[in-house]
Every structure is written in C-alpha cells, then in structure tokens.
Write a protein that holds these residues in place. Structure first.
Motif, short mmCIF file in Angstrom:
data_model
loop_
_atom_site.label_atom_id
_atom_site.label_comp_id
_atom_site.label_asym_id
_atom_site.label_seq_id
_atom_site.Cartn_x
_atom_site.Cartn_y
_atom_site.Cartn_z
N SER A 12 7.41 -8.97 0.68
CA SER A 12 8.46 -8.55 1.64
C SER A 12 8.42 -7.40 -0.24
O SER A 12 8.14 -7.29 -1.05
CB SER A 12 9.77 -9.17 1.29
OG SER A 12 10.25 -9.88 0.58
N PRO A 13 10.09 -6.76 0.41
CA PRO A 13 10.40 -5.78 -0.32
C PRO A 13 10.52 -6.14 -1.78
O PRO A 13 11.06 -7.47 -3.13
CB PRO A 13 11.14 -4.68 -0.56
CG PRO A 13 10.95 -5.22 1.10
CD PRO A 13 10.63 -5.92 1.77
N GLY A 14 10.36 -5.64 -3.03
CA GLY A 14 10.09 -6.01 -4.69
C GLY A 14 8.86 -6.84 -4.20
O GLY A 14 8.96 -7.63 -6.33
N LEU A 15 8.37 -7.77 -3.90
CA LEU A 15 7.16 -8.26 -3.79
C LEU A 15 5.93 -7.45 -3.63
O LEU A 15 5.10 -7.87 -2.72
CB LEU A 15 7.43 -9.49 -2.83
CG LEU A 15 8.30 -10.76 -3.20
CD1 LEU A 15 8.34 -11.99 -2.51
CD2 LEU A 15 8.81 -11.22 -4.60
N ALA A 16 5.10 -6.89 -4.86
CA ALA A 16 4.70 -5.87 -4.00
C ALA A 16 3.13 -6.35 -4.13
O ALA A 16 2.23 -7.80 -4.68
CB ALA A 16 4.15 -4.89 -5.05
N LEU A 17 2.12 -6.66 -3.23
CA LEU A 17 0.63 -7.01 -3.39
C LEU A 17 0.12 -6.45 -4.71
O LEU A 17 0.29 -5.17 -4.90
CB LEU A 17 -0.10 -6.76 -2.19
CG LEU A 17 0.68 -7.20 -0.84
CD1 LEU A 17 0.27 -6.89 0.72
CD2 LEU A 17 1.29 -8.99 -0.77
N LYS A 18 -0.96 -7.16 -5.35
CA LYS A 18 -1.17 -7.01 -6.62
C LYS A 18 -3.30 -5.96 -6.04
O LYS A 18 -3.51 -5.14 -6.98
CB LYS A 18 -1.73 -8.10 -7.16
CG LYS A 18 -1.06 -9.05 -7.31
CD LYS A 18 -0.38 -8.00 -8.35
CE LYS A 18 0.56 -9.34 -8.46
NZ LYS A 18 2.00 -8.69 -9.64
N GLY A 19 -3.49 -6.18 -4.64
CA GLY A 19 -4.40 -5.27 -4.20
C GLY A 19 -5.14 -5.86 -3.24
O GLY A 19 -4.67 -7.01 -2.45
N PRO A 20 -6.20 -5.51 -2.54
CA PRO A 20 -6.76 -6.20 -0.99
C PRO A 20 -6.74 -7.38 -1.22
O PRO A 20 -7.41 -7.84 -2.62
CB PRO A 20 -8.17 -5.21 -0.82
CG PRO A 20 -8.06 -3.31 -1.51
CD PRO A 20 -6.21 -3.93 -3.34
N GLY A 21 -7.42 -8.60 -0.69
CA GLY A 21 -7.41 -9.56 -0.75
C GLY A 21 -6.77 -10.59 0.65
O GLY A 21 -5.78 -9.64 1.13
N GLY A 56 0.56 -1.66 -2.37
CA GLY A 56 1.02 -2.66 -1.82
C GLY A 56 2.55 -3.32 -1.70
O GLY A 56 2.94 -3.85 -1.52
N GLU A 57 2.89 -2.01 -1.86
CA GLU A 57 4.72 -1.83 -1.77
C GLU A 57 4.99 -2.45 -0.54
O GLU A 57 4.60 -1.41 0.62
CB GLU A 57 5.51 -1.05 -2.43
CG GLU A 57 4.71 -0.28 -4.02
CD GLU A 57 6.36 -1.83 -4.72
OE1 GLU A 57 6.80 -2.00 -4.36
OE2 GLU A 57 5.75 -1.58 -5.97
N ALA A 58 6.41 -3.27 -0.64
CA ALA A 58 6.74 -3.29 1.59
C ALA A 58 7.91 -2.51 0.92
O ALA A 58 8.84 -2.39 0.06
CB ALA A 58 7.20 -4.26 1.84
N SER A 59 8.51 -1.84 2.74
CA SER A 59 9.72 -1.53 2.61
C SER A 59 10.42 -1.92 4.15
O SER A 59 8.73 -2.18 5.25
CB SER A 59 9.55 -0.20 2.89
OG SER A 59 8.65 0.43 3.31
N ASN A 60 11.17 -1.85 4.38
CA ASN A 60 11.86 -1.76 5.76
C ASN A 60 11.28 -0.64 7.01
O ASN A 60 11.91 0.43 6.27
CB ASN A 60 13.63 -2.03 5.31
CG ASN A 60 13.82 -2.19 7.38
OD1 ASN A 60 14.52 -1.55 8.03
ND2 ASN A 60 13.46 -3.64 7.90
N VAL A 61 11.14 -1.37 7.93
CA VAL A 61 10.78 0.08 8.35
C VAL A 61 11.35 -0.04 10.50
O VAL A 61 11.04 -1.54 10.60
CB VAL A 61 9.22 0.43 9.07
CG1 VAL A 61 9.29 1.15 7.45
CG2 VAL A 61 8.44 -0.46 9.35
N TYR A 62 11.55 0.59 11.45
CA TYR A 62 11.94 -0.39 12.55
C TYR A 62 10.00 0.43 13.33
O TYR A 62 9.86 1.22 13.57
CB TYR A 62 12.65 0.85 13.18
CG TYR A 62 14.06 0.35 12.61
CD1 TYR A 62 14.72 -0.10 12.16
CD2 TYR A 62 14.91 1.47 12.16
CE1 TYR A 62 16.12 -0.86 12.20
CE2 TYR A 62 16.56 1.33 11.55
CZ TYR A 62 16.77 -0.31 11.60
OH TYR A 62 17.99 -0.70 10.67
#
Length: 127
Positions: free
Chosen positions: A11-20, A120-126
């Motif tokens: 979720s926002p603020g919890l970025a993924l580190k890379g594919p996997g 890897g950053e998350a953001s809210n979308v509709y």
C-alpha cells in the motif's frame, strides 16, 4: 457496514523492492455475517484468485487474508473483494455509484484499488 475488504500490504508508503514474490495481505469484515471468502486481483479486476483466510472467522469480526503474488516489475492494479456467508459480494466502485451515488462516503464499501508503478510505489486509484 456491509461486506468490505482492503489491502494493507502493499500500500502507499510500503514500496516494493523489485520484481519477485510478494504477499498481498489485508482485512475483510461484514456487519451482516461472517466472511466466507476473499479474492485478490493484480490486473484491476479482470481476473481473481482465492486468498487464504486466517481464523478464527466470527460474525461481524475482521478477518485477515493473504495471497502470494509474483510481481513482474510492470504496472499493476491490486484489488480485493470479499463475500460474506449470506452471499453478499463487495461491489465495484461503479456498482456502488449506480446504487447509491458518490456524494457521501458513509458506509462506502466498494472495492479499493492500489496502483503499483514500475518503481514499486503504490498509490490509490479508481479502477
């Protein structure tokens, strides 16, 4: 509150580190019974897979869910949808708007969407 779920990780603020491989996890609840199942989607709701529920599963109580996800490093839209033991399924945003409109957010239980970008950053979308 009617049947509802949301993804807490990623979720926002919890970025993924890379594919996997990652775990999608969150909470589901229903004021009209117990959670029967939660499904997750990584493609904006075009396809769904079953998430594992963590007990105990009690009426009107939150339930944790989780599902494995292979992120390929490209854009993705994560969603979860819950179903309770009365057969009520969490609506899409469009279904919610058709039935109730979007003027208020009281008892808003539509599916929430997180967009994962290439970094890897998350953001809210509709979706």
């Amino acid at each position: 509150m009617e049947v509802k779920s949301f993804i807490a990780r990623p979720s926002p603020g919890l970025a993924l580190k890379g594919p996997g491989f990652y775990e999608i996890s969150g909470l589901a609840w229903s004021g009209n019974g117990s959670i029967r199942q939660v499904e997750v989607s990584a493609d904006g709701g075009r396809s769904w897979s079953q998430a594992a529920l963590q007990g105990p599963i009690l009426p009107k109580a939150p339930v944790r869910f989780r599902a494995a996800w292979q992120w390929n490093g490209g854009p993705a839209v994560l969603q979860s949808r819950a179903t309770n033991d009365t057969g009520m399924v969490q609506p899409t945003r469009a279904q919610f708007a058709d039935e109730r409109g979007l003027r208020g957010v009281y008892h808003y239980n539509a599916i929430a969407s997180w967009r994962i970008d290439e970094t890897g950053e998350a953001s809210n979308v509709y979706a």
